[in-house]
Design an enzyme around this catalytic site. Structure first.
Site, mmCIF file in Angstrom:
data_model
loop_
_atom_site.group_PDB
_atom_site.id
_atom_site.type_symbol
_atom_site.label_atom_id
_atom_site.label_comp_id
_atom_site.label_asym_id
_atom_site.label_seq_id
_atom_site.Cartn_x
_atom_site.Cartn_y
_atom_site.Cartn_z
ATOM 1 N N PRO A 23 0.818 -1.212 0.000
ATOM 2 C CA PRO A 23 0.000 0.000 0.000
ATOM 3 C C PRO A 23 0.851 1.260 0.000
ATOM 4 O O PRO A 23 1.994 1.263 0.466
ATOM 5 C CB PRO A 23 -0.776 -0.097 1.307
ATOM 6 C CG PRO A 23 -0.678 -1.482 1.735
ATOM 7 C CD PRO A 23 0.551 -2.054 1.156
ATOM 8 N N CYS A 24 0.233 2.301 -0.504
ATOM 9 C CA CYS A 24 1.004 3.503 -0.783
ATOM 10 C C CYS A 24 0.568 4.706 0.033
ATOM 11 O O CYS A 24 1.060 5.796 -0.192
ATOM 12 C CB CYS A 24 0.867 3.823 -2.257
ATOM 13 S SG CYS A 24 -0.848 3.910 -2.770
ATOM 14 N N GLN A 25 -0.325 4.512 0.996
ATOM 15 C CA GLN A 25 -0.859 5.676 1.710
ATOM 16 C C GLN A 25 0.231 6.616 2.209
ATOM 17 O O GLN A 25 0.055 7.814 2.228
ATOM 18 C CB GLN A 25 -1.715 5.241 2.915
ATOM 19 C CG GLN A 25 -3.121 4.876 2.540
ATOM 20 C CD GLN A 25 -3.232 3.435 2.112
ATOM 21 O OE1 GLN A 25 -2.231 2.820 1.746
ATOM 22 N NE2 GLN A 25 -4.427 2.892 2.139
ATOM 23 N N PHE A 48 3.061 7.312 0.881
ATOM 24 C CA PHE A 48 3.820 8.033 -0.142
ATOM 25 C C PHE A 48 2.963 8.877 -1.066
ATOM 26 O O PHE A 48 3.441 9.806 -1.669
ATOM 27 C CB PHE A 48 4.547 7.045 -1.073
ATOM 28 C CG PHE A 48 5.355 6.014 -0.368
ATOM 29 C CD1 PHE A 48 6.488 6.381 0.326
ATOM 30 C CD2 PHE A 48 4.990 4.688 -0.420
ATOM 31 C CE1 PHE A 48 7.248 5.432 0.962
ATOM 32 C CE2 PHE A 48 5.757 3.731 0.214
ATOM 33 C CZ PHE A 48 6.886 4.095 0.914
#
Ligand code: SAM
Length: 313
Positions: free
Chosen positions: A69-71, A73
């Site tokens: 998951p990228c939350q 960045f």
């Protein structure tokens, strides 16, 4: 050729892996509805719904793929370099060390190359090199690979050192000199109905939504498809937006406007026309948007997987 997939969502990355000729022997995510969508489209995969850190044994595979998951960045997410999601790459490295596949592919948001996240990217590259891989990273735009969307994402690809080959990222196939024409919004969704009841998020266009231009035309590529339907770009039949002042836009006319439906969002992500969203619980409208918007565009992942050298024999 067998692949293991982590952070698999509804299977955008995996559709690209399957199209390259791999069998996905195991997939994993914590979202039950992501599993339902995945299995409605790829029923043959063993899909485990659980926190990745609780998986003790991963099956053998030639390829490991994962899009943690990228939350932490992403532009839209929390811009916190210490966000807890940022450490999920350690779980990916654990699977890599256990499986020791011939190659691996990671996808993440391009924000990871920004200065304040750079140390996290460097740490990932270091972990993957220490696991015994020649590693390369590059930011690619989905629009350059036959997807009707501007979506820049970083790919990290590693090939096990004993093969002694370097991965070469694919060159753009669409929209450049000598390449095929860019795929447009019309190409992706032109055949779909204009007002599909119950398939689009119809809450108001709040001030934040109106703080920027959200509409592209039929002959353009789309703005980035996101997981939160509140921020979903406008369907091109909506009126144009005009700038009032910094951070304030308005519709040019009073004609009706709407956001893309979740089905249109999936098409603009490059999912196949017959991609299925099953009506299993909890198949809420928000959930459908979420899994579609979180996905990696299948044609983009396919381009990256197809560029792997022939190390499979
Ligand atoms: C960027 S999305 C992956 C999209 C997917 N690869 C695709 O193409 O459809 C990241 C996924 O990681 C999942 N996830 C978050 N934390 C997790 C955890 N601890 N264990 C397993 N999956 C997790 C999220 O539910 C989300 O579906």
């Amino acid at each position: 050729m067998k692949a293991v997939s982590l952070f698999s969502g509804c299977g955008g990355s995996d559709a690209g892996v399957v199209a390259t000729g791999f069998e996905v022997v195991m997939a994993n995510d914590i979202l039950p509805y992501a599993r339902d969508v995945y299995l409605a489209n790829h029923p043959e995969t063993d899909y485990q719904v659980k926190d990745v850190s609780t998986i003790e044994h991963f099956p053998a595979a030639d390829l490991l793929v994962g899009c943690y998951p990228c939350q932490g960045f992403s532009q839209g997410g929390l811009r916190d370099p210490n966000h807890k999601y940022n450490t999920l790459y350690i779980q990916f490295a654990r699977a890599l060390n256990q499986i020791k596949p011939k190659a691996f592919i990671v996808e993440n948001v391009s924000g990871m190359v920004r200065q304040n996240f750079r140390h996290l990217l460097e740490d990932q590259l270091k972990l993957f090199r220490e696991a015994g891989y020649k590693v390369k990273a590059e930011v690619l735009n989905a629009a350059h690979f036959g997807v009707a969307q501007e979506r820049r994402r970083i790919f990290i690809v590693g090939i096990r050192e004993d093969f002694n080959v370097e991965y070469q990222f694919p060159v753009r196939t669409h929209g450049g000199e000598g390449a095929e024409p860019t795929v447009t919004i019309r190409d992706a969704i032109g055949d779909l109905p204009e007002w599909p009841e119950g398939e689009f998020y119809s809450r108001d266009f709040h001030w934040y939504y109106m703080s920027r231009d959200r509409r592209n035309g039929w002959e353009d590529t789309s703005r980035t498809i996101v997981a939160n339907p509140r921020h979903m770009p406008l369907h091109p039949m909506s009126p144009k937006m005009v700038k009032v002042q910094h951070n304030e836009w308005k519709f040019e006319t009073d004609e009706p406007a709407r956001r893309f439906t979740y089905r249109e969002a999936a098409r603009i992500q490059g999912f196949a026309k017959d991609f299925v969203f099953p009506e299993t619980k909890p198949a809420t409208l928000e959930m459908k948007y979420k899994v579609a918007g979180n996905a990696v565009p299948p044609p983009l992942f396919k381009a990256v997987a197809q560029a792997l050298p022939n190390i499979w024999a």
